[in-house]
Design a protein around this motif. Structure first.
Motif, PDB file in Angstrom:
ATOM      1  N   CYS A 223       8.484   8.165  -3.372  1.00 10.50           N
ATOM      2  CA  CYS A 223       8.183   9.074  -2.262  1.00 10.50           C
ATOM      3  C   CYS A 223       7.701   8.356  -1.017  1.00 10.50           C
ATOM      4  O   CYS A 223       8.091   8.696   0.093  1.00 10.50           O
ATOM      5  N   GLN A 224       6.827   7.390  -1.171  1.00 13.27           N
ATOM      6  CA  GLN A 224       6.147   6.827  -0.007  1.00 13.27           C
ATOM      7  C   GLN A 224       5.583   5.470  -0.365  1.00 13.27           C
ATOM      8  O   GLN A 224       5.206   5.222  -1.494  1.00 13.27           O
ATOM      9  N   LYS A 225       5.567   4.571   0.603  1.00 19.62           N
ATOM     10  CA  LYS A 225       4.872   3.309   0.382  1.00 19.62           C
ATOM     11  C   LYS A 225       3.392   3.599   0.199  1.00 19.62           C
ATOM     12  O   LYS A 225       2.802   4.337   0.970  1.00 19.62           O
ATOM     13  N   SER A 226       2.786   2.978  -0.837  1.00 15.87           N
ATOM     14  CA  SER A 226       1.387   3.277  -1.115  1.00 15.87           C
ATOM     15  C   SER A 226       0.484   2.907   0.051  1.00 15.87           C
ATOM     16  O   SER A 226      -0.564   3.511   0.256  1.00 15.87           O
ATOM     17  N   ASN A 227       0.902   1.915   0.856  1.00 18.55           N
ATOM     18  CA  ASN A 227       0.097   1.518   2.006  1.00 18.55           C
ATOM     19  C   ASN A 227       0.027   2.631   3.038  1.00 18.55           C
ATOM     20  O   ASN A 227      -0.927   2.738   3.798  1.00 18.55           O
ATOM     21  N   ASP A 228       1.065   3.495   3.076  1.00 18.34           N
ATOM     22  CA  ASP A 228       1.105   4.567   4.053  1.00 18.34           C
ATOM     23  C   ASP A 228       0.171   5.708   3.691  1.00 18.34           C
ATOM     24  O   ASP A 228      -0.068   6.595   4.516  1.00 18.34           O
ATOM     25  N   ILE A 229      -0.302   5.750   2.448  1.00 18.68           N
ATOM     26  CA  ILE A 229      -1.150   6.860   2.022  1.00 18.68           C
ATOM     27  C   ILE A 229      -2.542   6.402   1.618  1.00 18.68           C
ATOM     28  O   ILE A 229      -3.346   7.188   1.144  1.00 18.68           O
ATOM     29  N   SER A 230      -2.844   5.130   1.782  1.00 18.46           N
ATOM     30  CA  SER A 230      -4.168   4.623   1.436  1.00 18.46           C
ATOM     31  C   SER A 230      -5.212   5.187   2.390  1.00 18.46           C
ATOM     32  O   SER A 230      -4.995   5.250   3.598  1.00 18.46           O
TER      33      SER A 230
END
Length: 404
Positions: A223-230
């Protein structure tokens, strides 16, 4: 290296007021990882304030807040000290690394825990009942500090409980008020905790809504790069928690238990630091070198525009919670929501802006990886002050006459 901004116990001067550099304190050989002030107790005759700085060189240096001289260097740590906190009522301070240490004002080591983790304590806050919360990897560990009594002259620190509800490393931890604190993780979990009984008041990760057969980590990658949701940083007021999530900013209402405003792409890169300003304003800085000021404005939510129930439904992905009852949905649809509006863009840095300090009467100080420290002033306020000074001088010189 520290550039001195505030004298111990005095009004901000130097850089915060005029842009003039007062003093540089040289002592650490690597980057500074934490800094706190340690004021003296009101009952003490000596009103000296200490400044404590920790560094990646595995030392903590204690500075005298009045004379700016180095009081002592503590170099007995086996790892980098990542966080410092003061328990003012007990007149002690704590250092967090691979273990948790308790120190008094004379810099005596009172007690310490055993080795906790190779990753170490990333954040530390005080909560009621002589307790502190330490973020260690995915875990939150509650410690209770035991002060000397008639039966025992020794200090002790006891592990009381471990909270294992986060699925990934905890990046941010702050107190909301005396009754609650909030944590944020690498994969975007936001949890609000009761500070008295250490139970969850709210858990927000409805955005993912993972199917049973999918591994959580696998779905994150899809779904999304984890860095984008940290969740990199928090700040809060009595009503809301403001979260820096990836490149975006989110406002989470403590009363309604949901996001009430967001800017999904507030910056072009990760937001590193945020803080509240007066008049419902918010300031943020980013890896892209930008510093921006936002205003939280109320708006009437339209019935045709449903308000997402989860923290990350605001991103436009995932499914709204189908279990929500119809009355709740109608209440959310008719509720007053808010928007974050950009009202200022401070352009001056050429590299990542790590953090800032805000002085209400003197302006904003930003520091960046480009080795610049910039002092920003409120242009409207400064213009008014200059006009006031001009009229005062004209009146003193007799050049100002009031028409009758």
């Amino acid at each position: 290296m520290l550039r001195w901004l505030i004298g111990g116990g005095r009004e901000p001067q130097g850089l915060a007021e005029t842009g003039e550099k007062l003093l540089e304190l040289n002592g650490h050989t690597q980057k500074i990882t934490a800094i706190i002030t340690f004021p003296s107790l009101e009952s003490c005759e000596e009103k000296n304030q200490l400044i404590l700085t920790a560094s990646a060189d595995r030392t903590v240096i204690v500075w005298d807040g009045d004379t700016t001289r180095q009081v002592q260097r503590i170099s007995c740590f086996q790892s980098t000290v990542k966080c410092l906190t003061v328990l003012q009522r007990l007149d002690v301070w704590l250092s967090g690394g691979n273990d948790l240490c308790v120190w008094n004002r004379k810099l005596d080591l009172l007690c310490k825990t055993s080795h906790l983790s190779d990753t170490g304590i990333s954040a530390l806050v005080e909560i009621p009942k002589n307790c502190v919360v330490a973020a260690v990897g995915k875990e939150l560990i509650i410690f209770r500090l035991v002060a000397p009594t008639e039966g025992s002259l020794e200090w002790d620190i006891l592990e009381v409980k471990r909270l294992l509800d986060h699925q990934d490393n905890i990046l941010s931890l702050i107190n909301v008020n005396d009754l609650s604190f909030v944590t944020g993780s690498h994969i975007g979990e936001l949890i609000i905790w009761d500070a008295l009984d250490w139970t969850m008041q709210a858990y927000e990760r409805n955005f993912w809504d993972p199917s049973p057969q999918l591994d959580t980590q696998q779905e994150i990658k899809l779904c999304q790069k984890s860095n984008d949701i940290s969740i990199h940083h928090f700040t809060c007021d009595e009503e809301n928690v403001f979260a820096a999530v990836g490149r975006g900013l989110y406002v989470y209402s403590l009363q309604m238990k949901r996001v009430i405003a967001c800017q999904k792409t507030a910056h072009d890169s990760n937001v590193l630091h945020i803080a509240r300003l007066p008049n419902r304003q918010l300031i943020s800085c980013s890896e892209d070198g930008s510093v921006r000021i936002w205003e939280l404005r109320e708006k009437q939510q339209l019935a045709a525009e449903p308000v997402p129930t989860g923290f990350f439904n605001m991103w436009g992905f995932g499914r709204v919670n189908k279990q929500a009852s119809q009355p709740v949905k109608k209440q959310q649809e008719n509720a007053t929501s808010c928007s974050l509006e950009l009202i200022g863009d401070l352009i001056g840095h050429s590299s990542s802006v790590e953090m800032f300090l805000y002085f209400e009467d003197h302006g904003l100080v930003t520091c960046s990886a480009d080795h610049l420290i910039i002092l920003w002033k409120n242009g409207e306020r400064e213009s008014g002050l200059r006009s006031l000074i001009l009229f005062q001088k004209l009146e003193e010189n007799g050049d100002l006459y009031l028409a009758v």
